[in-house]
Design an enzyme around this catalytic site. Structure first.
Site, PDB file in Angstrom:
ATOM      1  N   SER A 197      24.398  31.753 -41.105  1.00  0.00           N
ATOM      2  CA  SER A 197      23.457  32.116 -40.054  1.00  0.00           C
ATOM      3  C   SER A 197      22.273  31.137 -40.060  1.00  0.00           C
ATOM      4  O   SER A 197      22.470  29.946 -39.859  1.00  0.00           O
ATOM      5  CB  SER A 197      23.016  33.565 -40.221  1.00  0.00           C
ATOM      6  N   ASP A 201      30.278  37.560 -31.943  1.00  0.00           N
ATOM      7  CA  ASP A 201      29.005  37.537 -32.656  1.00  0.00           C
ATOM      8  C   ASP A 201      27.834  37.634 -31.680  1.00  0.00           C
ATOM      9  O   ASP A 201      27.657  36.761 -30.836  1.00  0.00           O
ATOM     10  CB  ASP A 201      28.907  36.230 -33.451  1.00  0.00           C
ATOM     11  N   HIS A 220      29.262  38.786 -36.400  1.00  0.00           N
ATOM     12  CA  HIS A 220      28.455  37.962 -37.290  1.00  0.00           C
ATOM     13  C   HIS A 220      28.884  38.066 -38.746  1.00  0.00           C
ATOM     14  O   HIS A 220      28.827  37.074 -39.485  1.00  0.00           O
ATOM     15  CB  HIS A 220      26.987  38.394 -37.152  1.00  0.00           C
TER      16      HIS A 220
END
Length: 691
Positions: free
Chosen positions: A543, A628, A663
């Site tokens: 991320s 995501d 995610h």
């Protein structure tokens, strides 16, 4: 224009080359085209074809490692006690717990009434709900105050848009209503018939608070609050005392909290303190007062108190003053005690204050580096604090701490099967020096007997954003690296809060590049100290940690053998300029508003996608989730496509997109192990430890 080479691919040993299409986005006089902007259209058949071609290429390149992946998977699985039981949590005479069963990928939620010897009642079996779904995640899970109704929510795509359900635990019948597009937060009123929930907008931002009466249609729900500011995130929760329901409105740097008597659910919420730019606060209730942790004139936060009848800051009184060297992370209020969470010199601490005699003490922890978190503590009238403790060599351990007698009672240490012996491993804390002279903490763990000879394979990880402190936590899967001679290192770089709030401030906005140069300084230190070499040093981050990876390999690619970037936030400027995307406007208070030319130019100067260069890069594994909502799949996809054109080396470049997840990747615990095994196999192949 480059012609597409991914449609109808027959030679999957050749890397896909994505079609380039001209798209000009002009801002502040910058009219350079983005040739891969078209990848944002998830409904374009060419986008799906490209992602599928990349997945096929990745599978082909990794095919020789499939035996190693299988070995790693079996190693990881063999360390897990598949049929297991959590430590029960007591609330009003009920004991709530979860358990897992061998071969079943999801958790089973249970309870017993009266004693642990009572008959088990299964509240919710996630395996049944997940049957036939490629992805399944549980959001809300809250039993009503009278313990008769379960509110739960589910997501079957990874998009983090949950549907809320209500289950009568006596009849096992669902209520007729279900509520779509909800978020994580939820609160029961004390009547066990009224609930408060949050809904998300098109950008996945929780922006509405609604009140619902069980058994009624959702069309009759009452809108309590709607937050128009795109930078604010709305949440709702009940105090541990069960006296109040709190509505929290928070941006990255500003907070506003409202409260409501939980016994009067149709009443009006009252604001504690209206928002003021840059002022954050959190609230904990006790008897006739609120405890308030705030950063007003206190960068490391301070503790205040005020009466419930006069909650505004004009009435706040200091309980714990600001300290330059200690970060006040939060407080928990119990009937007779206040538990204070702090971070000092990079370590988490727990401080206990008795509210009658004001005597204080700290809970002692045995290791030089560790992590400790508050665990489930639903009871207000208790003298026992449950916390979770872990370190790089100690599996997660649940303790009950007796606040008056100061006795620690180990309730459970997570089993690690196969004869794990922590004495065979060493963890330590080191320091690297950043270019500006700042000392950057480094945590290491490795197998005993490892020598500093400059030849060790080493995996360096980091994050450095949002004030998140990278935990020195145990991982049983990591043993598959350590046992093969890999040194594992965590760079506690600026942008986190390891060394206090200033540590975070010094790694954001126009100081963001400190995050990257700190990480590079850690890499250089590990090389200088003979822990590893550039030929053996690999890096990983996810991320915003993926942004870190992208930035440092643009800056110093020669330092690294290989890199893994999980769902990387790499197209920073384009993403946070587009407020239709999830959470983009909120990001302005982390990275800066790119509509301001100063911030635009600064962000553009480090954004990984915008700074791909015609140079050599380390071997790369990049992952993405098609659903995501946090880092859209096209960011890693665009970055991969641009790297394929510009990079000048022959090192492998792989993109792996999970087409049915978001995610966090796979939700199934067995599939999650396979994802980890895949990444480890990639790294071990690069270290030539795959034989």
């Amino acid at each position: 224009m480059f012609q597409s080479s991914y449609a109808g691919v027959t030679d999957i040993s050749a890397p896909p080359i994505a079609e380039q299409r001209s798209h000009t986005h002009s801002l502040h006089g910058d009219d350079r085209p983005d040739p891969y902007f078209w990848m944002r259209d998830r409904h374009d058949p060419a986008v799906l074809a490209y992602l599928e071609a990349e997945n096929a290429y990745t599978a082909a390149i990794m095919q020789p490692t499939e035996p190693l992946q299988a070995t790693l998977y079996q190693e990881m699985l063999a360390r897990i006690q598949e049929t297991d039981l959590s430590v029960p949590v007591q609330k009003d005479g009920y004991f709530y717990y979860t358990r897992t069963e061998a071969g079943k990928p999801y958790t089973i939620h249970c309870r017993k009434q009266g004693s642990l010897e009572a008959e088990e009642e299964v509240l919710l079996d996630q395996n049944l709900l997940a049957a036939g779904q490629e992805y399944f995640a549980l959001g809300v899970f809250q039993v009503s105050p009278n313990h008769q109704i379960l509110a739960y929510s589910t997501d079957t795509t990874g998009s983090e848009r949950y549907t809320l359900f209500f289950l009568d635990l006596a009849t096992r019948q669902l209520y007729s209503e279900s509520i779509p597009d909800t978020s994580y937060s939820f609160a029961w009123a004390n009547d066990s018939q009224t609930v408060f929930y949050t809904q998300v907008d098109e950008a996945h931002r929780p922006y509405k608070l609604l009140r619902h009466q069980l058994g009624q249609t959702i069309a009759s729900d009452t809108l309590i609050y709607e937050e128009p500011d795109e930078a604010y995130y709305l949440s709702v929760y009940e105090t541990r005392s069960q006296a109040y329901i709190l509505l929290e409105l928070s941006s990255k740097v500003t907070t506003e909290i409202h409260f409501l008597d939980a016994n009067q659910p149709t009443g009006n919420f009252q604001v504690i303190q209206p928002r003021a730019p840059g002022i954050e606060y959190s609230v904990e209730h006790h008897s006739d007062r609120f405890y308030i942790v705030t950063n007003e004139d206190a960068i490391n936060f301070k503790l205040m108190q005020t009466s419930v009848s006069a909650p505004s800051k004009d009435h706040w009184q200091t309980v714990i003053a600001h300290r330059d060297d200690v970060l006040l992370s939060g407080v928990s209020a119990f009937a007779n005690h206040l538990v204070i969470y702090e971070r000092e010199a990079g370590l988490s601490k727990i401080r206990v204050r008795h509210l009658t005699n004001q005597q204080e003490h700290y809970i002692a922890f045995p290791e030089p580096t560790y992590e400790v978190y508050e665990d489930a503590n639903p009871e207000f009238n208790t003298s026992i604090l449950r916390f979770s403790y872990t370190s790089l060599i100690t599996p997660r351990s649940i303790f009950d701490y007796h606040l008056d007698t100061q006795i620690q009672e180990l309730k459970k240490e997570t089993p690690v099967l196969g004869g794990y012996d922590r004495s065979h491993y060493i963890s330590e804390r080191l320091q690297a020096i950043a270019p500006d002279g700042t000392a950057i903490p480094l945590s290491l763990v490795y197998k005993k007997g490892t020598e500093r000879n400059g030849r060790n394979p080493l995996l360096l990880v980091g994050y450095g954003s949002y004030g998140y402190s990278y935990p020195d936590a145990f991982s049983s899967t990591r043993l598959s690296l350590l046992d093969r001679g890999v040194v594992y290192a965590i760079a506690h770089i600026r942008g986190g809060s390891e060394m206090g709030r200033k540590w975070y401030e010094d790694g954001k906005f126009l100081n963001k590049k400190n995050t990257f140069t700190d990480f590079i300084a850690c890499a250089e230190y590990l090389i200088e100290q003979q822990w590893t070499s550039p030929q053996q040093l690999s890096i990983s981050g996810g991320s915003a940690g993926g942004l870190l990876i992208g930035a440092v390999i643009n800056l110093r690619p020669e330092l690294f053998k290989a890199a893994v970037a999980q769902v990387p936030f790499v197209d920073v400027v384009t993403t946070i300029l587009d407020t239709s995307l999830p959470l983009s406007a909120m990001e302005w208070e982390e990275w800066g508003n790119p509509n301001d030319k100063i911030y635009y130019d600064y962000i553009k100067s480090y954004s990984p996608y915008d700074n791909v260069a015609a140079q050599h890069y380390p071997a790369l594994l990049i992952t993405a989730g098609f659903n995501d909502p946090r880092v859209s799949y096209w960011e890693p996809a665009k970055w991969t496509a641009k790297l394929r054109i510009l990079k000048q080396d022959k090192n492998v470049l792989l993109l792996k997109t999970n087409m049915g997840a978001g995610h966090a990747g796979a939700s199934d615990r067995y599939e999650k192990l396979k994802e980890i095994a895949f990444e480890y196999a990639f790294l071990l192949q690069q270290w030539q430890l795959d034989r």
